[in-house]
Scaffold this motif. Structure first.
Motif, PDB file in Angstrom:
ATOM      1  N   GLY A  42       2.287  63.412 -20.365  1.00  0.00           N
ATOM      2  CA  GLY A  42       1.837  64.791 -20.159  1.00  0.00           C
ATOM      3  C   GLY A  42       2.896  65.844 -20.387  1.00  0.00           C
ATOM      4  N   ARG A  43       4.164  65.436 -20.556  1.00  0.00           N
ATOM      5  CA  ARG A  43       5.245  66.430 -20.743  1.00  0.00           C
ATOM      6  C   ARG A  43       5.363  66.794 -22.220  1.00  0.00           C
ATOM      7  NH1 ARG A  43       8.571  65.976 -15.993  1.00  0.00           N
ATOM      8  NH2 ARG A  43       9.985  67.508 -16.863  1.00  0.00           N
ATOM      9  N   PRO A  44       5.882  68.006 -22.525  1.00  0.00           N
ATOM     10  CA  PRO A  44       6.043  68.409 -23.936  1.00  0.00           C
ATOM     11  C   PRO A  44       6.989  67.459 -24.668  1.00  0.00           C
ATOM     12  CG  PRO A  44       6.559  70.220 -22.421  1.00  0.00           C
ATOM     13  CD  PRO A  44       6.359  69.014 -21.579  1.00  0.00           C
ATOM     14  N   PRO A  81       5.188  59.940 -25.749  1.00  0.00           N
ATOM     15  CA  PRO A  81       4.894  59.744 -24.318  1.00  0.00           C
ATOM     16  C   PRO A  81       5.101  58.281 -23.920  1.00  0.00           C
ATOM     17  CG  PRO A  81       3.028  60.751 -25.485  1.00  0.00           C
ATOM     18  CD  PRO A  81       3.982  60.251 -26.526  1.00  0.00           C
ATOM     19  N   ASP A  82       5.571  58.060 -22.727  1.00  0.00           N
ATOM     20  CA  ASP A  82       5.748  56.705 -22.191  1.00  0.00           C
ATOM     21  C   ASP A  82       4.383  56.196 -21.721  1.00  0.00           C
ATOM     22  OD1 ASP A  82       6.241  54.447 -20.729  1.00  0.00           O
ATOM     23  OD2 ASP A  82       7.895  55.295 -19.561  1.00  0.00           O
TER      24      ASP A  82
END
Ligand SMILES: Nc1nc2c(c(=O)[nH]1)N[C@H]1C(S)=C(S)[C@@H](COP(=O)(O)OP(=O)(O)OC[C@H]3O[C@@H](n4cnc5c(N)ncnc54)[C@H](O)[C@@H]3O)O[C@H]1N2
Ligand code: MOO
Length: 396
Positions: free
Chosen positions: A189-191, A198-199
């Protein structure tokens, strides 16, 4: 290159590294999904006395076809007040004890009651013992209802409760740490900056373990620095039974899990399995903890978690059969020949047939989203036509 271990041999070696954890007593409401540490043996007969299976009247078969004198009633919850004499019928309800002397139940739809008298209104034959649940017809005291190592489903818990037990002895819940590795990984969810992804594997593994009898922490992450990975492993090994790492399992200059395990004072038991995806799987020990190093490709992580991580957790939790069962279904389309590693192909079952996804690259996550089966193709297997059976493992 070290030799590739056959999947079954690798599974056996992994499970042999540690015995199941010590058992504990749990309340029934906490038993779902746990594995029994000992047999459940019935402490009582069920039913403990003959019961009615229907609402109606208890009679003596010898008195058929009636009429009868109505003599009291028997409701569930306690024994009837008196025995049944010849020519008498007792009002009775489902689950209530039969009075002494009665041997048959006539349902209320088949009789008419008036002024204390009961008459048959059906021409259907009434069988002796009809609608009667005989004593111990479900199970008898001393009977084994569930074997040690059984997974406690809702139905198994119901059988255990009915056995007369007051609690259950189950296997322990392994403490599992998830550690993702890789400088490219960013929390879901992070930029994302260029080169980052994304992990997804960390959350995927936590979700796979959520249905298991394990105590799983939130996924942790370290970058591709060997010293950082070694420090994290050392720390996690102190209070976990299993450390599962993802990524850094292969041969690249930034693949450090094996090296870090050694630096931390651990030992590799095996590396590389004859499977695709999932070849660079690592298994080892660090103090009392087990280390399972999954390859980072999303399909590789999923398949190795299905075939190694979940069985390991189930084994430690006391499962008698920790490996996923192998099923069979016809192929929807032709399948080419097997190669030098056993394939686990992401597939979907539709009306009983196995549809293999076109993109089987282990770096792809899209097929994982729709797969509910892993079709198995053996090393060197001949090509197969549509309609021929293939083994598979259910994954949903
Ligand atoms: N020269 C060789 N290269 C590779 C070999 C080989 O034998 N010789 N084996 C290949 C195989 S097979 C596999 S599988 C991969 C496994 O690699 P690693 O376990 O070292 O994984 P990484 O390189 O760290 O990552 C692979 C891939 O997966 C992505 N990844 C990693 N972690 C995550 C995560 N938590 N969530 C989502 N995606 C993740 C990563 O970005 C890479 O794209 O090695 C081959 N190479
Ligand atoms: O064995 Mo790797 O998991 O094919 O890509």
């Amino acid at each position: 290159m070290s030799a590739l271990l056959p999947v079954e041999e690798a599974q056996a070696r992994l499970l042999a590294l540690r015995p199941p954890l010590a058992g504990e007593n749990v309340a029934f409401c906490d038993a779902l999904g746990r594995y029994l540490a000992e047999d459940v043996v019935a402490l009582r007969d069920q039913p403990a006395a003959p019961l009615s299976a229907m609402d109606g009247y208890a009679v003596r078969c010898a008195d058929l076809p009636g009429p009868w004198t109505i003599a009291g009633e028997s409701a569930a919850g306690g024994p009837p007040a008196h025995a049944l004499a010849a020519g008498e019928a007792m009002r009775i309800f489902t689950g209530a004890m039969l009075p002494e002397g009665a041997d048959t139940v006539v349902i209320q739809e088949d009789v008419a009651a008036e002024g204390g008298r009961l008459a048959l209104t059906t021409s259907d034959a009434i069988r002796e013992r009809q609608h009667v649940r005989a004593r111990a017809s479900d199970f008898a005291a001393g009977e084994r209802l569930l074997a040690a190592g059984t997974r406690l489903t809702p139905g198994a818990i119901a059988a255990a409760v009915m056995s007369g037990a007051s609690q259950l002895r189950v296997g322990g819940r392994p403490r599992v740490a998830i550690l993702t590795t890789g400088d490219e990984l960013v929390q879901p969810g992070r930029p994302l900056a260029p080169g980052q992804i994304p992990d997804s594997n960390g959350v995927m593994l936590a979700a796979m373990l959520a249905g298991e009898p394990a105590r799983t922490g939130l996924p942790l992450h370290v970058g591709d620095a060997r010293a950082r990975i070694a420090a994290a492993l050392q720390d996690l090994a102190r209070h976990h039974d299993v450390i599962v790492t993802v990524g850094g399992a292969s041969v690249g200059d930034h693949d450090h899990v094996q090296g870090a395990l050694g630096d931390a004072g651990g030992r590799v038991d095996f590396w590389k399995v004859a499977m695709k995806p999932g070849k660079p799987l690592i298994a080892g020990t660090l103090g009392d903890a087990l280390l399972l190093g999954l390859p980072g490709n999303p399909a590789s992580a999923f398949v190795t978690a299905t075939l190694f991580l979940l069985p390991l957790v189930r084994h430690l939790a006391g499962a008698a059969s920790p490996l996923p069962p192998v099923l069979s279904a016809p192929l929807a389309k032709p399948l080419g020949p097997g190669k030098t590693r056993r394939d686990y192909l992401r597939a979907r079952l539709d009306r009983g047939a196995l549809h293999l996804f076109d993109g089987q690259d282990s770096g792809r996550t899209f097929p994982l989203g729709g797969a509910d089966a892993l079709a198995i193709r053996e090393i060197g297997a001949p090509a197969r036509a549509a309609g021929e059976p293939a083994d598979y493992i259910a994954i949903a």
